[in-house]
Write a protein that holds these residues in place. Structure first.
Motif, PDB file in Angstrom:
ATOM      1  N   VAL A 155       0.759  -1.123   0.036  1.00  0.00           N
ATOM      2  CA  VAL A 155       0.026  -0.049   0.153  1.00  0.00           C
ATOM      3  C   VAL A 155       0.638   1.339   0.161  1.00  0.00           C
ATOM      4  O   VAL A 155       0.524   2.198  -0.549  1.00  0.00           O
ATOM      5  CB  VAL A 155      -0.910  -0.128   1.210  1.00  0.00           C
ATOM      6  CG1 VAL A 155      -1.265   1.240   1.499  1.00  0.00           C
ATOM      7  CG2 VAL A 155      -2.014  -1.142   0.964  1.00  0.00           C
ATOM      8  N   PRO A 212      -2.878   2.835  -3.488  1.00  0.00           N
ATOM      9  CA  PRO A 212      -4.270   2.509  -3.976  1.00  0.00           C
ATOM     10  C   PRO A 212      -5.116   3.567  -3.577  1.00  0.00           C
ATOM     11  O   PRO A 212      -5.046   4.302  -2.528  1.00  0.00           O
ATOM     12  CB  PRO A 212      -4.627   1.338  -3.390  1.00  0.00           C
ATOM     13  CG  PRO A 212      -3.699   1.131  -2.236  1.00  0.00           C
ATOM     14  CD  PRO A 212      -2.618   1.945  -2.497  1.00  0.00           C
ATOM     15  N   LEU A 243      -6.888  -1.660  -4.622  1.00  0.00           N
ATOM     16  CA  LEU A 243      -5.955  -2.363  -3.902  1.00  0.00           C
ATOM     17  C   LEU A 243      -6.101  -3.924  -4.223  1.00  0.00           C
ATOM     18  O   LEU A 243      -4.944  -4.539  -4.508  1.00  0.00           O
ATOM     19  CB  LEU A 243      -6.106  -2.041  -2.128  1.00  0.00           C
ATOM     20  CG  LEU A 243      -5.215  -3.106  -1.519  1.00  0.00           C
ATOM     21  CD1 LEU A 243      -3.718  -2.946  -1.859  1.00  0.00           C
ATOM     22  CD2 LEU A 243      -5.346  -2.550  -0.052  1.00  0.00           C
TER      23      LEU A 243
END
Length: 307
Positions: free
Chosen positions: A192, A197, A246
């Motif tokens: 991440v 995302p 994601l």
């Protein structure tokens, strides 16, 4: 006039954290009354804090506080990167993250939360502004929790445990082995941090973002038949989802599978189904417009020099 001793200045400085010359001046103004000098410095400090409030604060630190199935991430801004190395400021950010962990992600509620017998988080920030000499603010906070699982965390460019430039929380629900799940959570949190995302999946995207992408795709393919255009837009949105959602993104630790596929594959090792229920990614200063400045002029101003 009272005799202002070095010991009195030292004592006042330890009580207030103010500069030596400020302490000496306050003692002189209050005729050596330390309690009155404390009040005077507080008043002057708060006045200085108010004057500093208009200055751009785009530096600072992101802080994370995690304990069991719940975690918080906060962004506390300052004017310069130098302050991020200040132990008082680092302690302040840790304290704010802990309060967010207990209070929730509402900034107003965090600022109003008591942290001492006579002060709130907002008071602590104002005191730090007066002591350190820079505008500071709590910009935002995020809190994640799981009923049965772990909160994976990752801090990029860490200056101290739980403090750095990019902080990530990832919520994984699973009844499986918690140690293995925690390791997986950290890996996903690293993803991440790197992939940034916008949402967990396509359904979680802001409708305005989706509408803008549709408009761009339609404009790029203007003139095509409606049925063809519809298919192009649909295909384009799927491609966009792979870039910003994601679960659809290619996993940075294994580019041959998506994050969703990596989680599914990990279930064998974890010993139970895994559900990624949410994430939070705070990058220091993102979206803040930093003012351009003349560094030489700033140095001259700090030194009290005139051009």
């Amino acid at each position: 006039m009272a005799n202002i001793t070095a010991q009195m200045v030292k004592e006042l400085r330890e009580m207030t954290g103010a500069g030596m010359m400020d302490c000496k001046a306050a003692l002189a103004e209050t005729n050596g009354d330390i309690e009155a000098a404390v009040d005077l410095l507080r008043k002057k400090g708060l006045s200085k804090a108010a004057k500093k409030a208009g200055r751009v604060a785009a530096e600072g630190l992101v802080g994370i506080w995690v304990d069991g199935p719940r975690a918080a991430v906060v962004e506390v801004n300052s004017e310069t990167d130098f302050v991020a190395r200040n132990e008082q400021f680092q302690g302040l950010v840790k304290m704010v993250a802990h309060v967010a962990y207990k209070t929730g992600d509402d900034v107003a509620a965090i600022l109003a939360a008591p942290v001492t017998s006579s002060g709130t988080v907002a008071d602590a920030l104002s005191s730090a502004v007066a002591t350190i000499g820079e505008n500071m603010s709590l910009r935002r906070a995020g809190v994640l929790a799981v009923s049965d699982g772990v909160i994976g965390t990752y801090m990029h460019n860490a200056v101290d445990p739980g403090l750095g430039k990019i902080g990530v929380l990832v919520a994984l629900e699973s009844t499986g082995a918690k140690d293995e799940l925690a390791a997986l959570g950290r890996m996903v949190a690293m993803h991440v941090a790197a992939a940034s995302p916008l949402a967990l999946d396509f359904a979680g995207l802001d409708p305005s973002v989706v509408a803008r992408e549709k408009a761009i795709l339609a404009e790029k393919n203007a003139g095509k038949p409606e049925n063809v255009l519809a298919k192009i837009v649909e295909s384009g949105l799927k491609t966009y989802a792979k870039e910003v959602c994601l679960l659809d993104q290619l996993y940075i630790h294994d580019g041959g599978k998506t994050v969703a596929q990596a989680l599914k594959e990990a279930e064998g090792k974890i010993g139970a189904p895994i559900k990624l229920t949410g994430f939070a990614r705070f990058a220091l200063g993102e979206g803040i417009e930093k003012a351009e400045s003349d560094f030489a002029a700033e140095v001259a101003a700090q030194a009290g020099l005139k051009g």
